[in-house]
Design a protein around this motif. Sequence first.
Motif, short mmCIF file in Angstrom:
data_model
loop_
_atom_site.label_atom_id
_atom_site.label_comp_id
_atom_site.label_asym_id
_atom_site.label_seq_id
_atom_site.Cartn_x
_atom_site.Cartn_y
_atom_site.Cartn_z
N GLY A 177 0.83 -1.20 0.00
CA GLY A 177 0.00 0.00 0.00
C GLY A 177 0.87 1.25 0.00
O GLY A 177 2.09 1.18 0.07
N ASP A 178 0.21 2.42 -0.08
CA ASP A 178 0.97 3.67 -0.12
C ASP A 178 1.76 3.89 1.16
O ASP A 178 2.88 4.40 1.14
CB ASP A 178 0.01 4.85 -0.32
CG ASP A 178 -0.57 4.84 -1.72
OD1 ASP A 178 0.04 4.20 -2.62
OD2 ASP A 178 -1.65 5.43 -1.93
N THR A 179 1.15 3.48 2.30
CA THR A 179 1.83 3.68 3.58
C THR A 179 3.12 2.86 3.63
O THR A 179 4.16 3.36 4.03
CB THR A 179 0.90 3.23 4.74
OG1 THR A 179 0.18 2.08 4.30
CG2 THR A 179 -0.04 4.32 5.15
N ARG A 218 4.78 1.72 1.11
CA ARG A 218 5.74 2.23 0.12
C ARG A 218 6.46 3.47 0.64
O ARG A 218 7.66 3.62 0.49
CB ARG A 218 5.02 2.55 -1.19
CG ARG A 218 5.16 1.44 -2.21
CD ARG A 218 4.58 1.85 -3.54
NE ARG A 218 3.15 2.10 -3.45
CZ ARG A 218 2.24 1.14 -3.53
NH1 ARG A 218 2.60 -0.11 -3.70
NH2 ARG A 218 0.96 1.43 -3.45
N ASP A 219 5.70 4.36 1.31
CA ASP A 219 6.35 5.55 1.88
C ASP A 219 7.38 5.13 2.93
O ASP A 219 8.45 5.73 3.04
CB ASP A 219 5.32 6.46 2.56
CG ASP A 219 4.42 7.14 1.52
OD1 ASP A 219 4.74 7.03 0.32
OD2 ASP A 219 3.40 7.74 1.92
N GLU A 224 5.91 -0.92 -6.57
CA GLU A 224 4.68 -0.13 -6.77
C GLU A 224 3.46 -1.03 -6.94
O GLU A 224 2.33 -0.57 -6.96
CB GLU A 224 4.83 0.79 -7.99
CG GLU A 224 4.81 0.11 -9.37
CD GLU A 224 6.04 -0.79 -9.66
OE1 GLU A 224 7.06 -0.68 -8.96
OE2 GLU A 224 5.94 -1.61 -10.57
N VAL A 267 -1.39 -3.01 -3.98
CA VAL A 267 -2.25 -1.91 -3.56
C VAL A 267 -2.82 -2.15 -2.16
O VAL A 267 -3.17 -1.21 -1.47
CB VAL A 267 -3.40 -1.68 -4.55
CG1 VAL A 267 -2.89 -1.06 -5.83
CG2 VAL A 267 -4.15 -2.97 -4.83
#
Length: 327
Positions: free
Chosen positions: A195-197, A199-200, A316, A319
């Motif tokens: 997820g974006d979290t 990945r950050d 990436e 999701v």
Amino acid sequence: MTSLTDPFGRKIEYVRLSVTDRCDLRCFYCIPQQFKGFEEPEQWLSFPEIERVITAFADLGVEKIRITGGEPLVRKNLPELAQRLSAIAGINDLSLSTNAVQLARHAKALHLANVSRINVSLDSLDPQRFKHITNGGKLDKVLSGLMAAKAAGFHPIKINMVVMRGVNDDEVQEMVNFCIQHDFTLRFIETMPMGDTGRDAINHYLSLDVVKRQLQQQFELIPGVMPGGGPARYMQVAGTDLKIGFITPISQHFCETCNRVRISVDGTLYLCLGQDDKLELRPLLRDGADHEAIKQAIIEAIARKPERHEFREKPEQVVRIMSITGG
Ligand code: SAM
């Protein structure tokens, strides 16, 4: 008995079962602060539905179930579910992953319900830092939960620490001492791009090789084994009972030994943590599929289990956050 073997010859004997996608913490690398994507309760598998699915898996040779989430202790009547799952013929190892925030209240009941092993996520022993990582969590509750689990008779209790550069990597040695002191097993985990979290958080990624080398300057580490240790590679701290597991999905993936699948709270069977391949079990359960049809659908799904995740090559790609998949 039919057993579940995937196209790569891996025997599937372990199911990680998510009983909720909600959590009472907001670890910055897991659930986004304002996350709105939680499943509605009518989409959650009910206890009888979960029992049907797990009975099908048990008939197909699965012996190990880990209850996870989200935070499993936010699901009402969890000890009742644990009791029902442990009573299923063929299930001989029922364990739980928790953040332990509510464990003090439930430890005894879970032990009585035949949960045999507990893993507790704990990334920091510093109250302020813990609060920061978890977005408001209270460390003292987790520590009380851990002590209650010990008093209830759980053994081993494993501490899972995601080690992140610049966040908590300076606490590794303290965590080792804490686990020696309390007779816990310790497992370090690498940050995954989920997820974006996630990945950050990869900005904070730290290879556990570095952690191991740091520890070797303080402690003598000798190769160890841990029954039921899963993908962790274990080392023992010489002169102590402490075993330390290194879970390295990024620096050294262990997909060739993968023996597991995951079921999310809405009844999606995820075939790989890092891929999207799945089977929707809920429609089958609710549209009248019988036991044999469910087993057949599971067998066909396992035939599609991906060879491996691609966290490194395609960070990436995934999701889903961990809390949705069932970490
Ligand atoms: N709430 C339970 C707990 O705290 O153990 C179970 C679910 S939680 C999602 C399971 C584990 O996933 C926790 O140890 C958490 O630290 C880990 N996790 C979540 N997102 C992660 C990420 N992006 N990379 C590595 N570990 C992650």
